[in-house]
Design a protein around this motif. Sequence first.
Motif, PDB file in Angstrom:
ATOM      1  N   VAL A  11       0.841  -1.204   0.000  1.00 48.25           N
ATOM      2  CA  VAL A  11       0.000   0.000   0.000  1.00 48.25           C
ATOM      3  C   VAL A  11       0.872   1.248   0.000  1.00 48.25           C
ATOM      4  O   VAL A  11       0.629   2.207  -0.730  1.00 48.25           O
ATOM      5  N   ASN A  15       1.984   4.733  -3.344  1.00 50.94           N
ATOM      6  CA  ASN A  15       1.923   6.182  -3.252  1.00 50.94           C
ATOM      7  C   ASN A  15       3.115   6.846  -3.931  1.00 50.94           C
ATOM      8  O   ASN A  15       3.378   8.025  -3.720  1.00 50.94           O
ATOM      9  N   VAL A  17       4.288   8.759  -6.384  1.00 46.77           N
ATOM     10  CA  VAL A  17       3.902   9.666  -7.448  1.00 46.77           C
ATOM     11  C   VAL A  17       5.054  10.645  -7.656  1.00 46.77           C
ATOM     12  O   VAL A  17       5.565  11.204  -6.697  1.00 46.77           O
ATOM     13  N   SER A  20       4.288  16.471  -6.689  1.00 46.67           N
ATOM     14  CA  SER A  20       3.724  16.756  -5.374  1.00 46.67           C
ATOM     15  C   SER A  20       3.119  18.150  -5.375  1.00 46.67           C
ATOM     16  O   SER A  20       3.229  18.888  -6.357  1.00 46.67           O
ATOM     17  N   ARG A  21       2.512  18.481  -4.248  1.00 50.99           N
ATOM     18  CA  ARG A  21       2.001  19.847  -4.099  1.00 50.99           C
ATOM     19  C   ARG A  21       3.128  20.860  -4.160  1.00 50.99           C
ATOM     20  O   ARG A  21       2.923  22.014  -4.499  1.00 50.99           O
ATOM     21  N   ALA A  25       2.726  19.170  -9.484  1.00 45.33           N
ATOM     22  CA  ALA A  25       1.303  18.824  -9.552  1.00 45.33           C
ATOM     23  C   ALA A  25       0.572  19.779 -10.496  1.00 45.33           C
ATOM     24  O   ALA A  25       0.948  20.943 -10.647  1.00 45.33           O
ATOM     25  N   ARG A  26      -0.485  19.287 -11.113  1.00 45.58           N
ATOM     26  CA  ARG A  26      -1.349  20.158 -11.911  1.00 45.58           C
ATOM     27  C   ARG A  26      -2.072  21.119 -10.982  1.00 45.58           C
ATOM     28  O   ARG A  26      -2.333  20.791  -9.821  1.00 45.58           O
ATOM     29  N   GLU A  32      -4.001  25.032  -4.590  1.00 45.86           N
ATOM     30  CA  GLU A  32      -3.735  23.615  -4.852  1.00 45.86           C
ATOM     31  C   GLU A  32      -2.266  23.263  -4.653  1.00 45.86           C
ATOM     32  O   GLU A  32      -1.884  22.106  -4.817  1.00 45.86           O
TER      33      GLU A  32
ATOM     34  N   ARG B  57      -1.071   8.897   4.165  1.00 51.53           N
ATOM     35  CA  ARG B  57      -1.735   8.919   2.862  1.00 51.53           C
ATOM     36  C   ARG B  57      -3.195   9.333   3.043  1.00 51.53           C
ATOM     37  O   ARG B  57      -3.458  10.502   3.230  1.00 51.53           O
ATOM     38  N   PRO B  92      -2.956  21.122   4.117  1.00 51.73           N
ATOM     39  CA  PRO B  92      -3.358  20.604   2.801  1.00 51.73           C
ATOM     40  C   PRO B  92      -2.278  19.689   2.218  1.00 51.73           C
ATOM     41  O   PRO B  92      -1.092  20.019   2.241  1.00 51.73           O
ATOM     42  N   PHE B  95      -3.291  16.652  -4.024  1.00 52.81           N
ATOM     43  CA  PHE B  95      -2.880  17.318  -5.261  1.00 52.81           C
ATOM     44  C   PHE B  95      -3.295  16.453  -6.439  1.00 52.81           C
ATOM     45  O   PHE B  95      -3.651  15.283  -6.280  1.00 52.81           O
ATOM     46  N   HIS B 103      -4.333  12.685  -5.542  1.00 51.93           N
ATOM     47  CA  HIS B 103      -3.591  11.902  -4.539  1.00 51.93           C
ATOM     48  C   HIS B 103      -3.515  12.726  -3.264  1.00 51.93           C
ATOM     49  O   HIS B 103      -3.507  13.950  -3.315  1.00 51.93           O
ATOM     50  N   CYS B 104      -3.468  12.053  -2.167  1.00 50.68           N
ATOM     51  CA  CYS B 104      -3.250  12.730  -0.890  1.00 50.68           C
ATOM     52  C   CYS B 104      -2.038  12.111  -0.214  1.00 50.68           C
ATOM     53  O   CYS B 104      -1.821  10.904  -0.307  1.00 50.68           O
ATOM     54  N   ASP B 105      -1.291  12.935   0.421  1.00 53.05           N
ATOM     55  CA  ASP B 105      -0.091  12.463   1.106  1.00 53.05           C
ATOM     56  C   ASP B 105      -0.124  12.964   2.545  1.00 53.05           C
ATOM     57  O   ASP B 105       0.768  13.685   2.987  1.00 53.05           O
ATOM     58  N   LEU B 180      -2.760  -3.584  14.292  1.00 53.68           N
ATOM     59  CA  LEU B 180      -2.610  -3.198  12.894  1.00 53.68           C
ATOM     60  C   LEU B 180      -4.002  -3.094  12.290  1.00 53.68           C
ATOM     61  O   LEU B 180      -4.867  -3.932  12.563  1.00 53.68           O
ATOM     62  N   LEU B 182      -6.022  -2.560   8.667  1.00 54.38           N
ATOM     63  CA  LEU B 182      -5.955  -2.533   7.203  1.00 54.38           C
ATOM     64  C   LEU B 182      -7.363  -2.606   6.632  1.00 54.38           C
ATOM     65  O   LEU B 182      -8.209  -3.337   7.145  1.00 54.38           O
ATOM     66  N   PRO B 195      -6.953   2.769  -0.021  1.00 52.20           N
ATOM     67  CA  PRO B 195      -6.589   1.822   1.038  1.00 52.20           C
ATOM     68  C   PRO B 195      -6.459   2.541   2.376  1.00 52.20           C
ATOM     69  O   PRO B 195      -6.192   3.743   2.427  1.00 52.20           O
ATOM     70  N   ALA B 197      -4.486   2.030   6.048  1.00 48.24           N
ATOM     71  CA  ALA B 197      -3.481   1.246   6.767  1.00 48.24           C
ATOM     72  C   ALA B 197      -2.981   2.056   7.954  1.00 48.24           C
ATOM     73  O   ALA B 197      -2.558   3.206   7.780  1.00 48.24           O
TER      74      ALA B 197
END
Lengths: 109, 210
Positions: A11, A15, A17, A20-21, A25-26, A32, B57, B92, B95, B103-105, B180, B182, B195, B197
Motif C-alpha cells: 500500500v 503512493n 507519485v 507533489s504539491r 502537480a497540476r 492547490e 496517505r 493541505p 494534489f 492523490h493525498c499524502d 494493525l 488494514l 486503502p 493502513a
Amino acid sequence: MRRLLLLALAVAACNDVPVSRRIGARCDDSDECDQRCLLPSASYPGGMCTVLCDDDRDCPADTRCVDDEGGVCLYGCVGDPDCAFLGAGWTCQTLAGQPGGQVTACRGA
Amino acid sequence: MPRRLGLAAVLVLGLAAPAWADPPGGTAPAEEPEPDGDGGVADQEIGVRLGLVAGGRSTPGGLRVGGQYLYQLDDDYWFDGAVLFSFGGGEPSCFRDRADQVHCDQGPLDGFAGEVSMAVRWFLAADRHGFHPYVRVGAGVRVVRFPDDDVSGIAVPLTGGGGVRVRVADRVAVGLEAQLELGAGILSGGLGLEPQAGLAVGGTVEFALP
C-alpha cells in the motif's frame, strides 16, 4: 501477520507519485499548491505547482531555478523525453537561469 | 498491593523492566480478590483507551481516545466493542498528478476519524504475576475527515493485534496494546476508493462490572 505487513508495504509503495504539491502537480490555483501555481497556459500546459527561487539551491531535487515569473523552479532536462511525464506540450528548452546563465528545463512552447 | 500498583504504572508508561516482575518470596499474586470470570476478567467490563494511531496517505492518525465494552462469550473469548476517535493535525496535502488523478499524502498523525469497532478478544493464560496477554481481531466502520483538504469519507478497517493487562485493584485493570488496521475507504475530493493502513498503540483502563 507477515502477509499483513507485506500488504501494508505494498500500500505504501502505491503512493510513489513523481510530482507533489510542492513541485509538479497540476493546478488551476495556488491553493492547490504548497506555494505557487504556474497557471495553465501555453507556457505551462495543465498548470504546475512550483516554488519561488533565487538560485538552484532553493529548488527541489531534479529542478532548476529559471528566470521566469520572478524566479521559479522547473524540472531540469537533457531532452524532450525527460519532460514527457508532465504531459503533452512540455518540451526541453534552453532558458535563462536565475540568477544568470542558461539552464535546460521543461516548459511549454 | 502497592507493588502491583507500581508494576501497573510501569506497564502503562512502557518502561516495564523484567527484573521488577520477580515477586518477593512467598508473595503470591493469587491473593488478590478476583472479579467473576476467568483469570480476573469479568463477564462484563467497560474501559477507556488512550493512545496514538499512525496513518498516512488517506488514513487518519493522531491521538486516539475511546470507550469499550467487554462481554464474555466463552471461557477464553470476549466480545470487544469500542467507539474510538482520533484527532490529528494536518495541512493541505492533496494534489492532482499530471494525469489529473487526485492523490493525498497526509502525514501519519493527520486527520480525524470516528469509529465503531467490533472484535473478539481471546485471553491467553495469565502468568504468575497476573499479566494477562490477549489477542484481538475484528472490524470496524470509520468516518474519515481531512478538513484542510475538505476530504471526507467512510472506511471499513480490519483489525488485528494484541496486548497485555494486569489487574491493579479488585475491579480495575490496566494494559498496553497494539494493533494493525488494514482496509479500504471511499473518500470524497476525487479520491474514490483508497486503502486504509494504520498502526495503533496505547493503554487501557478496564473496569469490571458487578
